[in-house]
Design a protein around this motif. Structure first.
Motif, short mmCIF file in Angstrom:
data_model
loop_
_atom_site.label_atom_id
_atom_site.label_comp_id
_atom_site.label_asym_id
_atom_site.label_seq_id
_atom_site.Cartn_x
_atom_site.Cartn_y
_atom_site.Cartn_z
N VAL A 1 9.58 -11.04 25.05
CA VAL A 1 10.78 -11.41 23.64
C VAL A 1 10.17 -12.64 23.30
CG1 VAL A 1 12.59 -13.10 23.97
CG2 VAL A 1 12.94 -11.68 25.67
N ASP A 2 9.99 -12.49 21.31
CA ASP A 2 9.08 -13.86 20.38
C ASP A 2 9.84 -14.42 20.37
OD1 ASP A 2 10.64 -11.75 18.54
OD2 ASP A 2 7.97 -10.95 17.96
N ARG A 3 11.43 -13.96 20.42
CA ARG A 3 12.23 -15.02 19.48
C ARG A 3 13.65 -15.01 20.46
NH1 ARG A 3 12.26 -16.44 12.83
NH2 ARG A 3 13.26 -18.44 13.27
N LEU A 4 14.24 -16.13 20.25
CA LEU A 4 15.72 -16.45 21.28
C LEU A 4 16.45 -16.82 20.23
CD1 LEU A 4 17.02 -15.25 23.70
CD2 LEU A 4 16.04 -18.31 24.38
N PHE A 5 17.89 -16.52 20.10
CA PHE A 5 18.04 -16.58 19.75
C PHE A 5 19.77 -16.47 20.28
CE2 PHE A 5 16.54 -14.36 16.15
CZ PHE A 5 16.15 -15.32 15.34
N SER A 6 20.88 -17.92 20.57
CA SER A 6 21.90 -18.41 20.71
C SER A 6 22.65 -18.46 20.27
CB SER A 6 21.60 -18.56 22.64
OG SER A 6 22.71 -18.98 22.64
N ARG A 7 23.63 -17.50 19.90
CA ARG A 7 25.32 -19.24 19.25
C ARG A 7 26.69 -18.93 19.64
NH1 ARG A 7 20.82 -20.15 17.31
NH2 ARG A 7 20.56 -20.24 14.71
N VAL A 8 27.19 -20.23 19.85
CA VAL A 8 28.66 -19.50 19.89
C VAL A 8 29.25 -19.76 19.16
CG1 VAL A 8 30.26 -20.68 21.27
CG2 VAL A 8 28.38 -21.42 21.13
N GLY A 9 30.67 -19.22 18.84
CA GLY A 9 31.34 -19.06 17.93
C GLY A 9 32.13 -20.48 17.37
N ALA A 10 32.93 -20.58 16.42
CA ALA A 10 33.35 -21.87 15.91
C ALA A 10 34.26 -22.77 16.57
CB ALA A 10 33.51 -21.56 14.70
N ALA A 11 35.21 -22.19 17.45
CA ALA A 11 35.82 -22.71 18.06
C ALA A 11 34.91 -23.60 19.38
CB ALA A 11 36.99 -21.81 18.98
N ASP A 12 33.55 -22.85 19.64
CA ASP A 12 32.92 -23.74 20.72
C ASP A 12 32.69 -25.10 20.17
OD1 ASP A 12 34.58 -22.93 22.76
OD2 ASP A 12 32.99 -21.36 23.59
N ASP A 13 32.43 -24.44 19.15
CA ASP A 13 31.10 -25.80 18.76
C ASP A 13 31.40 -26.85 18.46
OD1 ASP A 13 28.41 -26.01 18.20
OD2 ASP A 13 28.37 -24.20 16.37
N LEU A 14 30.33 -27.90 18.25
CA LEU A 14 30.86 -28.71 17.77
C LEU A 14 30.72 -29.25 16.43
CD1 LEU A 14 27.88 -30.78 20.51
CD2 LEU A 14 30.35 -30.66 20.47
N ALA A 15 31.67 -30.17 16.43
CA ALA A 15 31.66 -30.74 14.77
C ALA A 15 30.49 -31.11 14.11
CB ALA A 15 33.40 -30.41 14.66
N ARG A 16 30.35 -30.55 12.57
CA ARG A 16 29.38 -31.38 11.73
C ARG A 16 30.22 -31.61 10.95
NH1 ARG A 16 23.44 -28.71 11.80
NH2 ARG A 16 24.30 -26.92 12.17
N GLY A 17 29.28 -32.21 9.54
CA GLY A 17 29.51 -32.24 8.29
C GLY A 17 30.28 -31.30 7.94
N ARG A 18 29.94 -30.24 8.06
CA ARG A 18 30.02 -29.02 7.17
C ARG A 18 31.25 -28.27 7.63
NH1 ARG A 18 24.71 -25.67 5.78
NH2 ARG A 18 24.81 -27.25 7.81
N SER A 19 32.33 -27.41 7.60
CA SER A 19 33.15 -26.73 7.80
C SER A 19 32.28 -26.01 9.42
CB SER A 19 33.62 -25.49 7.19
OG SER A 19 33.34 -24.68 7.30
N THR A 20 33.34 -25.66 10.62
CA THR A 20 32.13 -25.64 11.45
C THR A 20 32.26 -23.97 11.58
OG1 THR A 20 34.84 -24.94 12.69
CG2 THR A 20 33.29 -26.79 13.14
N PHE A 21 33.15 -23.27 10.87
CA PHE A 21 33.07 -21.83 10.04
C PHE A 21 31.69 -21.77 9.78
CE2 PHE A 21 34.51 -18.01 7.80
CZ PHE A 21 34.01 -17.11 8.41
#
Ligand code: ADP
Ligand code: MG
Length: 914
Positions: free
Chosen positions: A702-722
């Motif tokens: 595997v040369d590159r790994l991506f892992s993402r969680v949908g917005a509702a699980d994500d920590l809020a940052r400055g921008r809208s989570t969506f």
């Protein structure tokens, strides 16, 4: 501790800033303050720790900042243009703690020492000032003190340089130096990789030419990186000056022997070195010559993926609970650092990975050797950092002792490895490095140093008794004089009637008599005036000297002085002997760390039943009985089992262009997220060179790994989570190549159902048709399972649950197929929603399902033409005969394949239908 109001022989008068000194001729500037102001002016961006006796003093604005940050009392000293000069100070022996807090709060500190003996200064005249100089700048990326460093974590200073490539963006040179261990590496990275490399290296401080620092396009980048960035003036940062600087530092005529470096790499290495030299003022850290960083041969993992997978720390920032903490069975600080470094940058070369696996395998197989090694390693202190402190002349007796015991243990380890047949390459290389150590060195260190050691060499008494007869004699003298002092104290106390009278010592007054304020007032009068000379008034006590004390002092001091001189001489000789072996010691430190990591991973594999993965250049991803390392450990603590699961993302056949994408459906709490992450973690573990929590694993690099969680699980940052979610999804769709592994957990959840569904749908099609990578996709959009029929390499899986008396039971078992329904209401009930709400929800659901049946969403699937893919008609699904549902269910039961428990479940289901 008592804070003495120090008798400054120089009265502190003005000034806050250098300029005002010259102009303000009404203010009398003492020589000391003139000195202070001059030094401060040369270090305007640092808090100045100005050494005065036993304290580092801060003045003016520095004092205000320090007193606020450290919560120490702000005092006043003299006046400047009618205003008080704020001052505060920290005791020298506790300076480390205060430094740490100031550095953590983002400050930099210039440490200004007295560079001559105050006695020397007095010889030049009563008004002369002790010479002082800044000896060091303390910045987040250049610390070496044990107490300021995390044992298991590298402390990297990273410098970057940039070469513009016209329209094609820019190429960056990246140099990383850990002055606490001597590591020095360089690499090159295109613009878009910069953030990934920072995420891997986790620098404590970044330095770069001011042009990059001030670039408006970089502003947002620096903010997100969240690491202090120090700009450097451009002069002398070009590749040619860098080359000269490197040659001078390493004392070589050409850098060819170190390998060939690009101009960007050279410039970055030069900038890093320039900054080290600027902060260390001539002290020489034991830097190894720069080597090309493994970065270009590591799995790319961006910061969001690292955070999401909790590789080295949890989402809340702690090490406990991270993958690193779960796999760390190392027993030395150097081993812990190497493990963290390897985990942060899993390799992409199957041969290099196999070498690491070979070492682990050998130690899994030989439990006795592993235990012996770990027992010997447990006696190895942090020799790399001890060596660095000694090189910088910042070391103490404990650092020498660390080298003594560490190298002795290293000799023992050579003995264990020596003569073993079939030692894997990594271990035999390490063993060779250890055997380079001259056995006389540790023997000499251990024979010379005492068992109990002070932190600071100036405290003396670190040389073993019996080592040096002259020293022993002087020590005896001191012991005797101490008895005399005790007698004198008793006599003064009884003569003056002041029972609390004490004889004390500090470096400013020497020996003195200290009595409470009230008694002190008497001492100022006859008859005691004749005996006691007033020296200092404290808030609650007074200090005096006497002729007898003075005489005694001279005797003791000279014995102590001579003893200390002898000891310091011995320290210097030992230190020199150690530094003469700096190179083999560094190689030994690296070798010990490697053995420690291999033994630790082997211990883990043996205890937890982990196995060696097969890594090759295919696009396979087949895991049998895989587990989540961290969740399994947590469940184990509660006495609960973890349900192992299979993963099959290998290409379905040889002709398929690309691996599979698995769509996982199932109710909340079923175990979808755990399953997704466990596969990403297995890939990371396998490629870092560890065994994996699975019965078997076959992984094509595997040369590159991506892992993402949908917005509702994500920590809020400055921008809208969506917005964040979509930006990140876009990055994946734009960047993932055929060797990537993509983990998407409930992507599209942050918006309205149909929006989210459509985005998720289109993203899967893109991954399948364009990126052609391996992927795992958890979703609660059941509609997406229709893609499994239409896209060749998309498969459906679900996490099994069952119902028991209306309660949902999670089986955590991943099986082929789609979830039959979402069990949301059952989960809500489990969570303790009031029964009336649960009941009401059931009613509403039934209503909704009724209207759904009248216009099935499934028809939507058939109406949509496929994204960019050649139309392949899915085989028509056989129509369900309009029959009695109970009968239908009965026909479908395969009695021979059922477990007793399933049979019982089936009975309940049938009853429900009847
Ligand atoms: P989902 O993403 O489907 O909502 P999670 O992956 O968050 O579910 O898992 C919920 C909980 O179930 C976890 O916290 C864990 O305790 C438990 N769990 C998940 N997978 C397993 C498993 N394979 N074996 C045992 N327990 C598991
Ligand atoms: Mg989940």
């Amino acid at each position: 501790m008592h804070r003495a109001s120090q008798p400054l022989h120089e009265r502190v008068d003005p000034p806050a800033v250098a300029v005002s000194v010259a102009r303000d001729d009404t203010a009398r500037v003492t020589p000391m303050m003139a000195q202070y102001v001059e030094i401060k002016a040369a270090n305007p961006d640092c808090l100045l720790f100005y050494r005065m006796g036993d304290f580092y003093e801060l003045f003016f604005n520095d004092a205000e900042i320090a007193s606020r940050t450290l919560g120490i009392v702000l005092t006043k000293r003299g006046k400047h243009q009618g205003d008080d000069i704020p001052m505060c100070g920290v005791p020298v022996e506790r300076a480390d703690d205060y430094l740490q807090r100031l550095i953590a709060a983002g400050h930099r500190v210039a440490v200004c020492e007295q560079t001559e003996d105050p006695a020397e200064a007095r010889k030049r005249g009563p008004k002369s000032v002790v010479r002082r100089d800044v000896v060091r700048l303390v910045t987040p990326g250049t610390i070496t003190e044990e107490r300021l460093l995390e044992p298991g974590r590298a402390s990297l200073l990273v410098a970057i340089s940039r070469r513009k490539l016209g329209d094609a963006g820019a190429l960056y040179g990246i140099a990383a130096i850990d002055i606490s261990t001597g590591r020095f590496s360089v690499m090159e990275a295109p613009q878009e990789r910069l953030a990934i490399e920072f995420a891997r290296l986790e620098p404590r401080e970044i330095v770069c030419p001011d042009a990059i620092h001030d670039d408006p396009e970089m502003k947002e980048f620096w903010r997100e990186i969240g690491v202090p960035v120090t700009p450097l003036a451009r002069d002398g940062l070009d590749a040619a000056s860098a080359e000269r600087r490197l040659k001078a530092f390493f004392g070589v005529a050409t850098l060819d022997a170190f390998g060939s470096f690009s101009r960007a790499e050279m410039a970055a290495a030069g900038a890093a070195l320039a900054y080290v030299e600027r902060t260390q003022f001539g002290a020489r850290p034991p830097l190894s010559p720069p080597v090309r960083d493994a970065g270009s041969a590591t799995m790319l993992i961006d910061a969001a993926t690292r955070a999401n997978l909790e590789l080295t720390r949890t989402l809340s920032g702690e090490r406990t609970g991270s993958l690193l903490a779960a796999i760390d069975r190392t027993v030395t600080p150097g081993g812990a650092r190497l493990l963290a470094e390897r985990l942060a940058g899993p390799l992409t070369d199957p041969a290099a990975i196999a070498q690491r696996h070979d070492a682990v395998e050998a130690l899994v197989a030989d439990a006795a050797l592993r235990e012996d090694l770990q027992a010997a390693l447990a006696k190895v202190p942090d020799i790399a950092r001890a060596l660095a402190r000694l090189s910088l002349d910042r070391g103490g007796p404990r650092d020498l002792a660390a080298l003594g015991s560490g190298l002795t243990a290293a000799r023992a380890i050579v003995g264990m490895l020596l003569g073993r047949a079939a030692l894997p390459a990594e271990l035999s290389k390490a063993s060779r490095a250890l055997s380079e150590i001259d056995p006389d060195l540790p023997a000499r260190l251990e024979a010379t140093l005492a068992d109990e050691l002070p932190l600071n060499r100036r405290d003396g008494r670190f040389v073993r008794e019996g080592h040096d007869p002259a020293l022993d004699e002087l020590r005896l003298l001191q012991v005797d004089s101490r008895k005399v002092i005790a007698q004198l104290q008793a006599r003064y106390a009884s003569e003056t009637g002041c029972r609390t009278l004490r004889i004390k010592h500090n470096s400013m007054l020497g020996y003195f008599v200290e009595v409470p304020q009230a008694a002190g007032e008497d001492f100022l009068k006859e008859p005691w005036r004749a005996t006691f000379v007033h020296r200092q008034t404290m808030s609650d006590a007074m200090r005096f000297s006497s002729v007898e004390l003075g005489g005694l002092e001279a005797r003791i001091a000279s014995a102590a002085d001579r003893a200390l001189k002898l000891e310091l001489g011995i320290f210097a000789a030992l230190s020199e002997a150690v530094l003469a072996h700096a190179e083999p010691i560094k190689r030994a430190a690296a070798a010990l760390a490697e053995i420690d990591v291999a033994a630790g991973l082997a211990e883990l594999a043996a205890r937890e039943g982990w196995n060696r993965p097969l890594i090759d250049a295919s696009e396979a991803f087949t895991i049998r009985a895989g587990r989540h390392a961290v969740v399994e450990a947590a469940l184990k603590r509660d006495g609960k089992p973890f349900v192992a699961n299979e993963t099959e993302l290998s290409p379905p056949d040889a002709s398929a262009k690309g691996g599979r994408i698995s769509l996982i459906t199932g109710p909340n709490m079923a175990g979808k997220s755990t399953f997704l992450r466990q596969n990403a973690l297995i890939a990371v573990l396998a490629q870092m060179g560890a065994f994996v929590p699975a019965a078997s694993a076959h992984i094509g690099i595997v040369d590159r790994l991506f892992s993402r969680v949908g917005a509702a699980d994500d920590l809020a940052r400055g921008r809208s989570t969506f917005m964040v979610e979509m930006v990140e999804t876009a990055a994946i769709l734009n960047q993932a190549g055929p060797r990537a592994l993509v983990i998407l957990d409930e992507i599209g959840r942050g918006t309205a159902t149909f929006d989210g569904l459509s985005i998720a749908w289109a993203a899967i099609e893109h991954l399948h048709e364009v990126n052609r990578c391996r992927g795992l996709f958890a979703t609660h959009y059941h509609e997406l399972t229709a893609l499994g029929d239409r896209l060749e390499r998309v498969t459906n899986a679900t996490v099994r649950v069952t119902e028991w008396n209306g309660e949902v039971v999670f089986l955590h078992e991943v099986v082929p197929g789609a979830a039959d329904r979402s069990y949301g209401i059952q989960v809500a009930k489990l969570a303790g929603l009031p029964p009336v709400v649960v009941e009401r929800a059931r009613t509403i659901l039934a209503e909704l399902e009724k209207s759904e049946r009248e216009k099935p969403v499934a028809s939507l699937v058939d109406d949509l033409p496929l994204f960019a893919a050649p139309q392949r008609r899915a085989a028509p699904t056989p129509a369900v005969p309009a029959e009695d549902p109970l009968r239908l269910a009965l026909v479908r039961l395969d009695l021979d394949e059922m477990t007793p428990r399933e049979a019982l479940e089936a009975l309940y289901t049938l009853k429900g239908l009847g």
